[in-house]
Write a protein that holds these residues in place. Structure first.
Motif, mmCIF file in Angstrom:
data_model
loop_
_atom_site.group_PDB
_atom_site.id
_atom_site.type_symbol
_atom_site.label_atom_id
_atom_site.label_comp_id
_atom_site.label_asym_id
_atom_site.label_seq_id
_atom_site.Cartn_x
_atom_site.Cartn_y
_atom_site.Cartn_z
ATOM 1 N N VAL A 138 43.900 53.112 -52.739
ATOM 2 C CA VAL A 138 44.704 52.236 -51.660
ATOM 3 C C VAL A 138 45.068 53.189 -50.378
ATOM 4 O O VAL A 138 45.136 52.826 -49.080
ATOM 5 C CB VAL A 138 45.375 51.211 -52.182
ATOM 6 C CG1 VAL A 138 46.103 50.442 -51.231
ATOM 7 C CG2 VAL A 138 44.629 50.168 -53.030
ATOM 8 N N LEU A 139 45.903 54.033 -50.757
ATOM 9 C CA LEU A 139 46.928 54.791 -50.067
ATOM 10 C C LEU A 139 46.211 55.773 -49.049
ATOM 11 O O LEU A 139 46.464 55.921 -48.028
ATOM 12 C CB LEU A 139 48.019 55.695 -50.768
ATOM 13 C CG LEU A 139 48.960 54.657 -51.434
ATOM 14 C CD1 LEU A 139 50.078 55.649 -52.192
ATOM 15 C CD2 LEU A 139 49.944 53.940 -50.380
ATOM 16 N N SER A 140 44.973 56.437 -49.643
ATOM 17 C CA SER A 140 44.126 57.216 -49.068
ATOM 18 C C SER A 140 43.093 56.485 -48.061
ATOM 19 O O SER A 140 42.518 57.281 -47.108
ATOM 20 C CB SER A 140 43.582 58.238 -49.738
ATOM 21 O OG SER A 140 42.698 57.700 -50.741
ATOM 22 N N GLY A 141 42.934 55.260 -48.331
ATOM 23 C CA GLY A 141 41.876 54.686 -47.569
ATOM 24 C C GLY A 141 41.694 54.666 -46.089
ATOM 25 O O GLY A 141 40.901 55.103 -45.442
ATOM 26 N N PRO A 142 43.027 54.074 -45.561
ATOM 27 C CA PRO A 142 42.968 53.778 -44.044
ATOM 28 C C PRO A 142 42.856 54.922 -43.192
ATOM 29 O O PRO A 142 42.259 54.986 -42.013
ATOM 30 C CB PRO A 142 44.284 53.168 -43.905
ATOM 31 C CG PRO A 142 44.474 52.516 -45.091
ATOM 32 C CD PRO A 142 43.958 53.401 -46.095
ATOM 33 N N GLY A 143 43.154 55.797 -43.534
ATOM 34 C CA GLY A 143 43.237 57.182 -42.943
ATOM 35 C C GLY A 143 42.023 58.169 -42.986
ATOM 36 O O GLY A 143 41.684 58.921 -42.205
ATOM 37 N N ALA A 144 41.014 57.511 -43.898
ATOM 38 C CA ALA A 144 39.751 58.258 -43.942
ATOM 39 C C ALA A 144 38.729 57.472 -43.143
ATOM 40 O O ALA A 144 37.604 58.112 -43.255
ATOM 41 C CB ALA A 144 39.445 58.123 -45.457
ATOM 42 N N LYS A 145 38.916 56.539 -42.464
ATOM 43 C CA LYS A 145 37.787 55.860 -41.627
ATOM 44 C C LYS A 145 37.520 56.839 -40.536
ATOM 45 O O LYS A 145 38.151 57.561 -39.947
ATOM 46 C CB LYS A 145 38.367 54.425 -41.186
ATOM 47 C CG LYS A 145 38.544 53.411 -42.193
ATOM 48 C CD LYS A 145 38.744 51.892 -41.599
ATOM 49 C CE LYS A 145 38.684 50.908 -42.494
ATOM 50 N NZ LYS A 145 39.040 49.756 -42.196
#
Length: 318
Positions: A138-145
């Motif tokens: 959850v925490l690493s997802g948004p920045g990986a887009k």
């Protein structure tokens, strides 16, 4: 990707989530009379608190998720900002829901193993690892887009955004951890039940094994389906069974708890017996009164922390 393909994926997302919401609210009203007769008025304890937290936390906590998928208004920057918040809420809500359900399953298995601390430590370690993977996803997802995948549609109905290919591995790993946890609980339950198969009275263990098997089958299929969507589906259908998996796990654990307080467990153990012990040290015990006619019947089931361990009790006072 063409506009038609995107719309087809978005529609699939809407329909699948509509099924999930319908199941949640339908099952609540379907089992409300069981809840009233088997939980309302009983002593307040940890299992009761967890039961209500799971049942009503999921029921009311899902409302913002419904809003996320079916909020109908013009697409504006204000709506897109709220949609981003709802998307983050949905991810954290899924993690919290699975934690509550995991605690309930751990307590259930802990009681089944006569409060064995080694079993408890083992289950807690596995659960901690699964929670860690889920929070990492959850925490690493948004920045990986990536830019090409990070697209939010300007929709009149709901909030839909793509799941980037770079996020799929994280999210698939998180749900893979849930499969591992469910397998662990099922294997421990199956082993304990089979090790007691020669006992003369196995009604409660039969219920535990039956419910555990059904829970395991449903949840493994749901979680595996979720994982497959991350690997094979399009950007707007990746992870669409997430809500379904959360709803089904909440429904199944609620039914597990309700079934433990089924009055039929008492009558099956012998209507006029004073005490029927399923395990060697009384960890699962059914207490029956004298059965005098005209006396009030009250059901009070719970997990009691005593000097001899956790007892799952089904007491029928007459």
């Amino acid at each position: 990707m063409s506009a038609i393909e995107i719309q087809q994926q978005v529609n699939s997302n809407y329909y699948f989530n509509l099924i999930s919401f319908t199941l949640l609210f339908y099952d609540y009203f379907l089992t409300l009379d069981w809840e009233v007769s088997r939980y309302w008025g009983s002593a307040w304890n940890v299992p009761n608190a967890l039961f209500y937290l799971n049942r009503y936390g999921t029921l009311f906590g899902t409302i913002p998720v419904v809003f996320q998928y079916f909020w109908t208004t013009e697409s504006t920057p204000h709506k897109l900002a709220i949609c981003a918040g709802l998307h983050s809420y949905h991810q954290y809500f899924a993690v919290v829901t699975q934690i509550v359900i995991g605690v309930m399953l751990i307590l259930r298995t802990y009681a089944l193993y006569d409060r064995n601390r080694r079993i408890l430590v083992f289950m807690v370690c596995i659960a901690a690892a699964v929670i860690g993977v889920g929070l990492w996803a959850v925490l690493s997802g948004p920045g990986a887009k990536t830019n090409e995948d990070d697209e939010v549609l300007a929709l009149y109905i709901g909030c839909s955004s793509s799941v980037s290919s770079s996020e799929t591995l994280n999210l698939a790993a998180a749900w893979g951890g849930m499969v591992v946890f469910d397998c662990m609980i099922f294997i421990l339950t199956l082993y304990r039940a089979l090790s007691r198969r020669r006992l003369s009275s196995q009604d409660l263990l039969t219920v535990l094994l039956r419910d555990g098997s059904i829970y395991f089958g449903v949840m493994v299929m749901s979680n595996l389906g979720n994982i497959l969507t991350f690997a094979l589906a399009g950007p707007y259908t990746r992870g669409i069974p997430t809500t379904f998996a959360n709803v089904m796990s909440s429904i199944m654990i609620s039914r597990l708890m309700l079934n433990l307080r089924d009055p039929a467990l008492s009558t099956m153990s012998g209507r006029f017996s004073r005490s029927t012990t399923v395990t060697g040290n009384g960890i699962f015990t059914t207490y029956l009164g004298s059965g005098a006619p005209g006396e009030q019947t009250e059901l009070a089931t719970g997990v009691n922390y005593t000097d001899t361990g956790i007892e799952l009790e089904d007491r029928l006072y007459r």
